[in-house]
Design a protein around this motif. Structure first.
Motif, PDB file in Angstrom:
ATOM      1  N   PRO A   1     -10.010 -13.789   4.818  1.00 50.91           N
ATOM      2  CA  PRO A   1      -9.808 -13.396   6.356  1.00 50.91           C
ATOM      3  C   PRO A   1      -8.111 -13.892   6.627  1.00 50.91           C
ATOM      4  O   PRO A   1      -7.757 -13.189   7.356  1.00 50.91           O
ATOM      5  N   ARG A   2      -7.797 -14.960   6.009  1.00 49.58           N
ATOM      6  CA  ARG A   2      -6.630 -15.405   6.414  1.00 49.58           C
ATOM      7  C   ARG A   2      -5.531 -14.636   5.659  1.00 49.58           C
ATOM      8  O   ARG A   2      -4.336 -14.096   6.484  1.00 49.58           O
ATOM      9  N   SER A   3      -5.651 -14.259   4.385  1.00 50.58           N
ATOM     10  CA  SER A   3      -5.028 -13.152   3.988  1.00 50.58           C
ATOM     11  C   SER A   3      -4.923 -11.981   4.441  1.00 50.58           C
ATOM     12  O   SER A   3      -4.019 -11.053   4.509  1.00 50.58           O
ATOM     13  N   THR A   4      -6.012 -11.334   4.867  1.00 49.08           N
ATOM     14  CA  THR A   4      -6.202 -10.099   5.600  1.00 49.08           C
ATOM     15  C   THR A   4      -5.221 -10.280   6.956  1.00 49.08           C
ATOM     16  O   THR A   4      -4.737  -9.211   7.451  1.00 49.08           O
TER      17      THR A   4
ATOM     18  N   PHE B   1       0.643  -1.272   0.125  1.00 47.10           N
ATOM     19  CA  PHE B   1       0.058   0.057   0.001  1.00 47.10           C
ATOM     20  C   PHE B   1       0.911   1.195   0.125  1.00 47.10           C
ATOM     21  O   PHE B   1       0.334   2.396   0.439  1.00 47.10           O
ATOM     22  N   THR B   2       1.775   1.077  -0.841  1.00 50.63           N
ATOM     23  CA  THR B   2       2.635   2.208  -0.881  1.00 50.63           C
ATOM     24  C   THR B   2       2.263   3.850  -1.003  1.00 50.63           C
ATOM     25  O   THR B   2       2.466   4.871  -0.561  1.00 50.63           O
ATOM     26  N   ALA B   3       1.123   3.756  -2.030  1.00 53.66           N
ATOM     27  CA  ALA B   3       0.449   4.935  -2.365  1.00 53.66           C
ATOM     28  C   ALA B   3      -0.203   5.564  -1.341  1.00 53.66           C
ATOM     29  O   ALA B   3      -0.199   6.887  -0.984  1.00 53.66           O
TER      30      ALA B   3
ATOM     31  N   TYR C   1     -11.104  -0.607   5.660  1.00 51.12           N
ATOM     32  CA  TYR C   1     -12.387  -1.013   5.567  1.00 51.12           C
ATOM     33  C   TYR C   1     -12.412  -2.521   4.808  1.00 51.12           C
ATOM     34  O   TYR C   1     -11.614  -2.205   3.851  1.00 51.12           O
ATOM     35  N   LEU C   2     -13.200  -3.458   5.198  1.00 52.07           N
ATOM     36  CA  LEU C   2     -13.305  -4.434   4.486  1.00 52.07           C
ATOM     37  C   LEU C   2     -14.667  -4.614   3.502  1.00 52.07           C
ATOM     38  O   LEU C   2     -15.286  -3.434   4.052  1.00 52.07           O
ATOM     39  N   PRO C   3     -14.800  -5.546   2.868  1.00 51.66           N
ATOM     40  CA  PRO C   3     -16.435  -5.555   2.121  1.00 51.66           C
ATOM     41  C   PRO C   3     -17.109  -5.480   2.951  1.00 51.66           C
ATOM     42  O   PRO C   3     -16.811  -6.343   4.065  1.00 51.66           O
TER      43      PRO C   3
ATOM     44  N   VAL D   1      -9.634  -2.743   2.056  1.00 52.22           N
ATOM     45  CA  VAL D   1      -8.688  -3.934   2.239  1.00 52.22           C
ATOM     46  C   VAL D   1      -9.660  -5.128   1.834  1.00 52.22           C
ATOM     47  O   VAL D   1     -10.597  -5.343   2.522  1.00 52.22           O
ATOM     48  N   VAL D   2      -9.254  -5.755   0.619  1.00 45.21           N
ATOM     49  CA  VAL D   2      -9.970  -6.599   0.309  1.00 45.21           C
ATOM     50  C   VAL D   2      -9.220  -8.012  -0.085  1.00 45.21           C
ATOM     51  O   VAL D   2      -9.340  -8.830  -1.010  1.00 45.21           O
ATOM     52  N   GLY D   3      -8.300  -8.374   0.986  1.00 42.65           N
ATOM     53  CA  GLY D   3      -7.526  -9.476   0.926  1.00 42.65           C
ATOM     54  C   GLY D   3      -6.326  -9.378   0.238  1.00 42.65           C
ATOM     55  O   GLY D   3      -5.724  -8.331  -0.081  1.00 42.65           O
ATOM     56  N   GLY D   4      -5.386 -10.581   0.184  1.00 43.57           N
ATOM     57  CA  GLY D   4      -4.337 -10.444  -0.501  1.00 43.57           C
ATOM     58  C   GLY D   4      -3.882 -10.887  -1.963  1.00 43.57           C
ATOM     59  O   GLY D   4      -2.860 -10.946  -2.396  1.00 43.57           O
TER      60      GLY D   4
END
Ligand code: SF4
Ligand code: SF4
Lengths: 389, 440
Positions: free
Chosen positions: A82-85, A20-22, A38-40, A58-61
């Motif tokens: 959830p696991r990638s989050t 999330f560099t930006a 925020y998540l979905p 934040v929508v996972g990895g």
């Protein structure tokens, strides 16, 4: 390289950046800036924005993140987001995030809100509940007060002030952004050969990490550039893609569907960007207006109760009719309760309307696209066959 | 959550037949199903609802017979019918990934909708979608509504995300009750709402709840006179089902309390299907629902090793009473709201950790065992973190087994037995270690 392509390349770089560099750069640009994740499926980003903060989706990895720690927190029969989050959190990729909102979408994200509290106690974590009762006096009052609590929580934790005036300004900014998102969707439905679904996805997804003003600018430029371009029209059928409102499909999956002969003319990806249909009023109390829009002008999806039996699944039928689609593709994350429990009911509605459909499952890190390509390809062929008969 | 009816040897039958509460409960369950299956003949209307957020006191005010699809799924699990029902639902297009309670219900409908007494369930007149602590509930009743095309009420219970009940949540629920739930119950039943009748029902509930809490808390004794998971499932049947708020429930819990008091005075352990448990070797707290398709075998793996469950979270899914909440006749609608808001699966993960830590400490348990259920994201998502937290905060070992509620395909006896055996060894080692530590 075309201008449209240059914009999409930038969006793709944002998409691929798991650090999330930006957003980090935005935060570092001025002291005191705050970022709220925020998540979905939906949060009123206007409230975060009105406090001068950056809402960060934040929508996972995705399929590029190696999940090392996250799997230790979940059984095999739970979806992957959830696991990638958790992985993003544990690996420090979200260490610049000051708050996290967990919307009411399912029990997995609900429980993740409590896990976040235990694992990252310094972060302002809130389960963001929404009403399932759509009466202004009942669900509306409840929701307005929930929004007020969220506002106060953010003010207290992030040391910001969120005034009614700043809220009105933010609502206007997001009204504009939603208008542009809708324009992008309309454009794709009109000329899908000029707006590949993968490009549209990346463009919309950039709105999860960029400041909203910048994202609106980007969409304006892309619309003009894409419209001006000439691309070949292919003999594809037109489909609505549904069930992807939470865990993200790999970008490859979206592209594969199109490459197999299906133009995607509508979808339920990244619903937060267009959850509210139509403009939110700028007159009167802003939180009430957000509540009113939520109750009466918001998307239908599995996470919401449909009070009217006759209405069940009609949003899909309307989408099919409006965009001239010839079929529906149900793509759902494995183990996704909302998508999979809802699916049979939606399919019954489509069957009653003689709308063809297919269904498959995916995970955000699905690698094998061949079966999906074959299924979508066969679907496209059979649709063409039916329409010729 | 109900009486187990597989066959036993004659001596065991005699052993169990001494257990008055069990006979009473069995008769109550039979009466419940008879009432439901003869509702049409008797001119009664039927309302379906869920165990967590079950508003039985209110439903009774309108003379509905209360049908609880979760209880039916459990019955089908115990009677080994659920496996074929689940597969039937999957054939009809329901995903293999979703909750098997729903699929057991859908499959049962497709195969004649027969109650345990062999007679068909009547179609419900009303679906009271008490949306409490589980996302699946919402879709389950949307599915039933599609089938029955009957009136459906959504009562939305907000989640205790921050670990507390706020005024906003309570007021929202009371408003839904006043302006939506009660008027619809009146309309469908044709019975006028009488708040005094509700108060009476609530008064009766509180009385039975006192005795239930007393019984569950006897798990603190050594030896524990009850098994608070396998035995506990019998104990919660009446109060989580269609009997809360009735004199029958008061009677049942009084009898149960006397029985448990008797065992306590005699220094006896819990009654198992193989008679009274003689030696208490391990004291456990269990988190998560049980497996119903191999309920007896599962239980046996515990009592054969001398393991007794002294407290469990599953016995709190239909209401958490052991931290002071009682249905309150003086605040009838608010108390119904608080009841729904407070059920176990509507509590935040940190609250659940607190409860389990409290159980391990207060009930002097050797550790925590989690039975993680494939069906149930509400319970299961986050349980591995719960396990670590409870271990960390109590210093007691925890273990994890996996199964399903009513899908026999997910019960692997050998795996579970192995895990349990290793766990018991771990507890032994921990004890030896502490004994050595204390001696040093
Ligand atoms: S993918 Fe589905 S089950 Fe998983 S977190 Fe998202 S909505 Fe919940
Ligand atoms: S088992 Fe879990 S998911 Fe299924 S209905 Fe019960 S609480 Fe909901």
């Amino acid at each position: 390289m075309s201008q449209a392509q240059a914009i999409i390349d930038r969006c793709q770089a944002l998409y691929e950046d798991l650090n999330f560099t930006a957003a980090r750069e935005w935060k570092d640009a001025e002291p005191g800036r705050k970022v709220v994740g925020y998540l979905p499926i939906y949060v009123p980003r206007e409230i975060i924005h009105a406090g001068g903060m950056l809402p960060l989706g934040v929508v996972g990895g995705g399929d590029q993140l190696e999940v090392i720690h996250g799997d230790a927190y979940y059984q095999s029969y739970i979806c992957r987001i959830p696991r990638s989050t958790i992985e993003l959190g544990v690996s420090g990729r979200l260490d610049f995030v000051d708050g996290m909102l967990f919307p009411s979408i399912c029990d997995v994200i609900r429980n993740l809100s409590g896990m976040w509290k235990l694992m990252f106690p310094e972060v302002y974590s809130r389960y963001f509940d929404v009403p399932q009762n759509y009466d202004d006096e009942i669900g509306g009052n409840y929701y307005t007060r929930e929004l007020q609590e969220l506002r106060e929580g953010l003010e207290a934790h992030c040391g910001v002030k969120i005034t009614d005036d700043s809220l009105r300004r933010s609502i206007a900014v997001y009204n504009e952004n939603r208008k542009l998102i809708r324009a992008v969707y309309e454009f794709r439905a009109r000329q899908p050969w000029k707006a590949p679904a993968g490009d549209v996805y990346l463009l919309v997804r950039a709105g999860l990490v960029l400041p909203v003003e910048e994202h609106s600018q980007l969409m304006t430029e892309w619309l003009a550039a894409a419209e001006a371009e000439d691309k070949p029209l292919r003999d594809n059928c037109r489909v609505v893609l549904t069930g992807l409102f939470c865990e993200q499909p790999p970008l490859n999956l979206i592209k594969s569907i199109e490459l197999s002969g299906c133009y995607i003319v509508d979808d339920d990806l990244l619903l937060v960007t267009r959850w509210l249909i139509g403009d939110v009023s700028l007159d009167g109390e802003p939180l009430r207006n957000l509540a009113h829009a939520f109750l009466h002008q918001s998307e239908s999806t599995a996470a919401k109760y449909e009070p009217n039996l006759e209405e069940k699944g009609q949003h899909l039928v309307r989408s099919v009719r409006k965009y001239g689609a010839e079929g529906v593709i149900f793509a759902s994350p494995s183990f996704c309760d909302p998508a999979l429990l809802d699916r049979p009911m939606l399919q019954h509605t489509l069957a009653d309307e003689n709308i063809p459909y297919i269904a498959f499952k995916y995970a955000e890190n699905s690698g094998q696209m061949q079966p999906i390509r074959e299924q979508a390809g066969t679907f496209a062929d059979s649709i063409k066959l039916w329409s010729e008969q | 959550m109900t009486v187990i009816t597989t066959s036993r040897s004659t001596s065991e039958q005699q052993e169990v037949s001494k257990d008055d509460s069990m006979l009473k409960q069995k008769a109550m369950m039979a009466k419940h199903f008879d009432r439901l299956t003869s509702a049409r003949e008797n001119g009664e209307k039927v309302c379906s609802t869920f165990v967590p957020g079950n508003l039985n006191e209110l439903i009774m005010c309108f003379d509905f017979a209360n049908n609880l699809p979760e209880v039916n799924a459990i019955q089908n699990g115990l009677r080994k019918k659920s496996g074929s029902y689940v597969m039937e639902a999957e054939k009809l297009g329901h995903s293999e990934d979703v909750c098997t309670y729903v699929k057991s219900d859908v499959g049962m409908m497709a195969k004649g909708n027969l109650a345990p007494n062999g007679k068909p369930f009547p179609d419900p007149d009303l679906l009271l979608l008490s949306y409490t602590g589980c996302f699946t509930f919402m879709k389950w009743f949307e599915l039933l509504r599609e089938q029955y095309k009957c009136e459906t009420i959504m009562l939305h219970t907000p989640y205790e995300g921050d670990g507390k009940i706020t005024d906003n949540m309570r007021e929202y629920m009371v408003k839904q009750l006043k302006e939506d739930v009660i008027p619809t119950l009146e309309r469908v039943s044709g019975v006028k709402f009488d708040i005094d009748r509700l108060r009476e029902n609530l008064r009766r509930s509180a009385k039975a709840e006192d005795d239930l809490v007393y019984v569950l808390q006897t798990g603190r004794n050594r030896p524990s006179p009850i098994d608070a998971y396998f035995g506990g499932i019998y104990y919660i049947g009446p109060i989580f089902g269609a009997y809360r708020g009735t004199d029958d429930a008061i009677d049942y819990y009084k009898t149960l309390r006397e029985e448990v008091d008797g065992r306590l005075a005699a220094g006896q352990g819990p009654v198992t299907p193989d008679g009274v448990m003689e030696t208490e070797k391990y004291r456990l707290v269990v988190e998560g629902p049980p497996n119903y398709t191999s309920f007896r075998d599962f239980w046996k793996m515990f009592y054969e090793e001398g393991a007794v469950v002294v407290a469990s979270s599953y016995t709190k899914v239909g209401g958490v009473y052991d931290f002071g909440f009682r249905h309150d006749p003086d605040n009838p609608l608010e108390t119904l709201a608080d009841y729904c808001l407070g059920v176990y699966t509507n509590r935040s993960l940190p609250q659940r950790v607190d409860m389990l830590v409290n159980y391990v400490n207060e009930y002097e348990a050797d550790g925590l065992l989690i039975n993680s259920i494939k069906s149930c994201n509400s319970f299961s998502a986050g349980q591995l973190l719960i396990m670590r937290e409870v271990e960390k905060r109590t210093g007691k070992p925890a273990a994890f087994v996996e199964s399903d509620l009513v899908d026999p395909r997910y019960f692997s006896a050998a795996n579970i037995k192995n895990r349990l055996e290793s766990y018991f060894q771990m507890v032994d080692q921990k004890r030896d270690g502490s004994a050595k530590g204390a001696a040093a």
